[in-house]
Design a protein around this motif. Structure first.
Motif, PDB file in Angstrom:
ATOM      1  N   PHE A 166       0.841  -1.255   0.094  1.00 22.72           N
ATOM      2  CA  PHE A 166       0.177  -0.063   0.079  1.00 22.72           C
ATOM      3  C   PHE A 166       0.772   1.127   0.039  1.00 22.72           C
ATOM      4  N   VAL A 167       2.112   1.339   0.478  1.00 19.30           N
ATOM      5  CA  VAL A 167       2.851   2.349   0.720  1.00 19.30           C
ATOM      6  C   VAL A 167       3.830   2.398  -0.513  1.00 19.30           C
ATOM      7  N   ASN A 168       4.364   3.789  -0.482  1.00 24.21           N
ATOM      8  CA  ASN A 168       5.411   4.166  -1.630  1.00 24.21           C
ATOM      9  C   ASN A 168       6.534   3.642  -1.543  1.00 24.21           C
ATOM     10  N   ALA A 283      -7.874  16.170  -2.694  1.00 27.43           N
ATOM     11  CA  ALA A 283      -7.002  15.757  -3.822  1.00 27.43           C
ATOM     12  C   ALA A 283      -6.221  14.177  -3.392  1.00 27.43           C
ATOM     13  N   TYR A 284      -6.290  14.131  -2.205  1.00 22.86           N
ATOM     14  CA  TYR A 284      -5.874  12.662  -1.835  1.00 22.86           C
ATOM     15  C   TYR A 284      -6.779  11.625  -1.817  1.00 22.86           C
ATOM     16  N   ASP A 285      -6.057  10.493  -2.235  1.00 23.34           N
ATOM     17  CA  ASP A 285      -6.703   9.090  -2.193  1.00 23.34           C
ATOM     18  C   ASP A 285      -6.963   8.735  -0.980  1.00 23.34           C
ATOM     19  N   ARG A 286      -7.881   8.066  -0.691  1.00 25.50           N
ATOM     20  CA  ARG A 286      -8.727   7.376   0.533  1.00 25.50           C
ATOM     21  C   ARG A 286      -8.609   5.944   0.575  1.00 25.50           C
ATOM     22  N   VAL A 287      -7.875   5.418   1.596  1.00 24.22           N
ATOM     23  CA  VAL A 287      -7.891   4.136   2.040  1.00 24.22           C
ATOM     24  C   VAL A 287      -7.846   3.801   3.457  1.00 24.22           C
ATOM     25  N   MET A 288      -8.542   2.658   3.839  1.00 24.99           N
ATOM     26  CA  MET A 288      -8.526   2.560   5.343  1.00 24.99           C
ATOM     27  C   MET A 288      -7.807   1.072   5.616  1.00 24.99           C
ATOM     28  N   ILE A 345      -6.756   6.162   7.920  1.00 24.04           N
ATOM     29  CA  ILE A 345      -7.555   6.603   6.809  1.00 24.04           C
ATOM     30  C   ILE A 345      -6.863   7.641   6.108  1.00 24.04           C
ATOM     31  N   GLY A 346      -6.766   7.471   4.962  1.00 23.90           N
ATOM     32  CA  GLY A 346      -5.991   8.566   3.945  1.00 23.90           C
ATOM     33  C   GLY A 346      -5.306   8.077   2.961  1.00 23.90           C
ATOM     34  N   ASP A 347      -4.510   8.827   2.178  1.00 20.94           N
ATOM     35  CA  ASP A 347      -3.646   8.746   1.352  1.00 20.94           C
ATOM     36  C   ASP A 347      -2.316   7.958   1.721  1.00 20.94           C
ATOM     37  N   ILE A 348      -2.270   6.521   1.947  1.00 24.66           N
ATOM     38  CA  ILE A 348      -1.065   6.005   2.462  1.00 24.66           C
ATOM     39  C   ILE A 348       0.274   5.806   1.619  1.00 24.66           C
ATOM     40  N   THR A 387       2.486  14.564   6.170  1.00 22.78           N
ATOM     41  CA  THR A 387       1.862  14.577   7.250  1.00 22.78           C
ATOM     42  C   THR A 387       0.409  14.945   7.193  1.00 22.78           C
ATOM     43  N   LYS A 388      -0.098  15.619   6.265  1.00 20.34           N
ATOM     44  CA  LYS A 388      -1.481  15.910   5.991  1.00 20.34           C
ATOM     45  C   LYS A 388      -2.291  14.738   5.195  1.00 20.34           C
ATOM     46  N   ALA A 389      -1.511  13.757   4.838  1.00 17.78           N
ATOM     47  CA  ALA A 389      -2.263  12.854   3.913  1.00 17.78           C
ATOM     48  C   ALA A 389      -3.162  11.586   4.612  1.00 17.78           C
ATOM     49  N   GLY A 390      -3.087  11.714   6.008  1.00 13.95           N
ATOM     50  CA  GLY A 390      -3.783  10.821   6.575  1.00 13.95           C
ATOM     51  C   GLY A 390      -4.038  11.010   8.281  1.00 13.95           C
ATOM     52  N   TYR A 391      -4.934  10.067   8.871  1.00  9.62           N
ATOM     53  CA  TYR A 391      -5.101  10.358  10.105  1.00  9.62           C
ATOM     54  C   TYR A 391      -5.125   8.915  10.780  1.00  9.62           C
ATOM     55  N   PHE A 392      -4.825   9.042  12.234  1.00  9.04           N
ATOM     56  CA  PHE A 392      -4.721   7.685  13.010  1.00  9.04           C
ATOM     57  C   PHE A 392      -6.026   7.764  13.847  1.00  9.04           C
ATOM     58  N   LEU A 393      -6.876   6.745  13.447  1.00 12.72           N
ATOM     59  CA  LEU A 393      -8.225   6.582  14.156  1.00 12.72           C
ATOM     60  C   LEU A 393      -8.341   5.882  15.273  1.00 12.72           C
ATOM     61  N   THR A 394      -9.304   6.140  16.233  1.00 17.48           N
ATOM     62  CA  THR A 394      -9.517   5.210  17.482  1.00 17.48           C
ATOM     63  C   THR A 394     -10.923   5.406  17.530  1.00 17.48           C
ATOM     64  N   TYR A 395     -11.573   3.790  17.515  1.00 12.08           N
ATOM     65  CA  TYR A 395     -13.113   4.066  17.791  1.00 12.08           C
ATOM     66  C   TYR A 395     -13.351   3.996  19.207  1.00 12.08           C
ATOM     67  N   THR A 396     -14.490   4.779  19.700  1.00  9.91           N
ATOM     68  CA  THR A 396     -14.951   4.734  21.021  1.00  9.91           C
ATOM     69  C   THR A 396     -16.235   4.751  21.027  1.00  9.91           C
ATOM     70  N   GLU A 397     -16.908   3.667  21.781  1.00  2.00           N
ATOM     71  CA  GLU A 397     -18.433   3.760  21.569  1.00  2.00           C
ATOM     72  C   GLU A 397     -19.074   4.826  22.198  1.00  2.00           C
ATOM     73  N   PRO A 398     -19.909   5.404  21.559  1.00  2.00           N
ATOM     74  CA  PRO A 398     -20.385   6.657  22.060  1.00  2.00           C
ATOM     75  C   PRO A 398     -21.477   6.393  23.203  1.00  2.00           C
ATOM     76  N   ALA A 399     -21.460   7.214  24.209  1.00  2.00           N
ATOM     77  CA  ALA A 399     -22.463   7.242  25.322  1.00  2.00           C
ATOM     78  C   ALA A 399     -23.710   7.235  24.884  1.00  2.00           C
ATOM     79  N   GLU A 400     -24.637   6.416  25.723  1.00  2.00           N
ATOM     80  CA  GLU A 400     -25.970   6.347  25.497  1.00  2.00           C
ATOM     81  C   GLU A 400     -26.793   7.612  25.626  1.00  2.00           C
ATOM     82  N   LYS A 401     -27.575   8.063  24.733  1.00  2.00           N
ATOM     83  CA  LYS A 401     -28.321   9.282  24.978  1.00  2.00           C
ATOM     84  C   LYS A 401     -29.413   9.266  26.016  1.00  2.00           C
TER      85      LYS A 401
END
Length: 401
Positions: A166-168, A283-288, A345-348, A387-401
């Motif tokens: 996936f990388v360059n 302009a960035y491609d998107r891959v997860m 997520i982003g252009d790896i 440095t602007k081509a992607g983000y590192f995500l963490t999923y957190t379960e949302p609190a119940e409304k």
């Protein structure tokens, strides 16, 4: 020579020939393993023919011994019935059963049979038999029971995705250097009147990504005895294991860079859409690239009509797409800890630079240990590019409304 002596002599011959068969079988197997020519293979076939000939002689001797045994048992049962007491009668019946078994059913004198719809069976007195103590159980015949052994190893199933695809990746010619990254142009052209002098065009803007090559290597000594005596070709198994270790090494280096990108927390698909639509430049491609736990969350998300958002696709290497983005799944431990939901997520390809210097797998013979060495090694460097081509995500379960 009486029957007893003749039987003893036959048993001795059978034992001697059986032992010779075992020795010949070992020689036949060694000849077959070392056969590298048609002549050697023919010699091995001739050896097998000799073994089969001796096996036939053993079978004939066993049949002759069985007949003599039947004759001996018949003599023991020829005493007048009136001279036997109850114990002698039971012993005689046991002898008759023994003769019946040894003659493979040919001698049936003195036995009582019970007719059934599947055949005739010898009747035995079962009143004095306790199945719990007198019966034959598996532990009693354990020496005759063979354990099936498979010599073909099965590799443990594990999630192994080569992140290098996936990388360059570029082929480095030196141990370190700088790789130019062209920034996206942000300027526009100016309005110019007729015959006016052309304004100067904005110059291309470059970022230099510094990279340095590290050396990764290891060696494994393998004894020549293990290679010779193994039931399978052992070297390809060890080489395959070395290749997997190399993939693990590059994955760990790439994942280490991925985790340094700007962190964001998501709890809903709307949070994910905001990153795709707003935070990432169009302009960035998107891959997860997602961990197993993060993927489990994606796989359970539905739209307003109850349809799953994660879809199958034959156009992507991973076979899965989400919101038009290819999705690749790695183990939780590649991006964090077990049961942690992380993703990139982003252009790896613009995010990670992989400088590939050398990749080798070498094997050679070492006379001192009477064996071989398998050495696996790589020289590469991984650097954070855009440095602007992607983000590192963490999923957190949302609190119940």
């Amino acid at each position: 020579m009486n029957l007893q002596e003749k039987l003893k002599e036959l048993r001795q011959k059978i034992e001697e020939k059986s032992n010779s068969i075992k020795t010949s079988n070992a020689e036949f197997r060694e000849m077959l393993e070392k056969a590298n020519s048609e002549e050697e293979l023919t010699a091995a076939k001739d050896k097998r023919s000799e073994i089969e000939k001796v096996e036939g002689e053993v079978r004939k001797l066993e049949e002759e011994a069985d007949l003599i045994q039947v004759a001996i048992d018949g003599d023991d049962n020829s005493k007048p019935a009136g001279s036997r007491n109850k114990d002698n009668q039971e012993a005689s019946y046991r002898d008759a059963v023994n003769a019946y078994i040894h003659s493979r059913g040919r001698v049936r004198d003195g036995l009582n049979f019970e007719k059934t719809n599947v055949g005739d069976f010898v009747m035995l007195n079962k009143r004095d038999i306790d199945p719990g103590t007198d019966g034959v159980k598996k532990p009693d015949v354990q020496p005759t029971i063979a354990d099936e052994v498979s010599y073909q190893p099965q590799r443990e199933l594990q999630t192994i995705v080569d992140l290098k695809q996936f990388v360059n990746v570029f082929q480095a010619q030196h141990g370190k250097g700088t790789y130019p990254i062209l920034k996206n142009a942000t300027s526009t052209m100016a309005t110019v009147a007729e015959l006016e002098k052309n304004p100067a065009m904005a110059k291309p803007d470059f970022d230099g990504v510094d990279w340095a090559v590290d050396t990764y290597r290891q060696a494994l000594p393998i004894s020549q005895e293990s290679l010779d005596d193994s039931e399978i070709d052992l070297m390809p198994v060890i080489e395959q294991n070395g290749q997997q270790i190399k993939v693990n090494t590059t994955n760990a280096a790439i994942a280490g860079v991925i985790k340094t990108f700007a962190a964001k927390t998501v709890g809903t698909i709307d949070d994910l859409k905001h990153i795709i639509n707003v935070d990432l430049d169009p302009a960035y491609d998107r891959v997860m690239i997602v961990s197993q736990t993060f993927y489990n969350w994606l796989d359970t998300v539905k739209d307003g009509n109850g349809r799953y958002l994660l879809q199958d696709s034959i156009l992507t290497p991973s076979g899965k797409v989400l919101l038009g983005m290819p999705v690749a799944v790695v183990a939780d431990t590649d991006l964090g800890k077990a049961n942690e939901a992380h993703a990139f997520i982003g252009d790896i390809k613009r995010s990670v630079l992989f400088a590939n210097r050398a990749d080798f797998m070498v094997r050679w013979v070492d006379n001192e240990i009477y064996g071989q060495y398998l050495q696996a090694g790589m020289r590469f460097g991984v650097a954070k590019a855009d440095t602007k081509a992607g983000y590192f995500l963490t999923y957190t379960e949302p609190a119940e409304k």
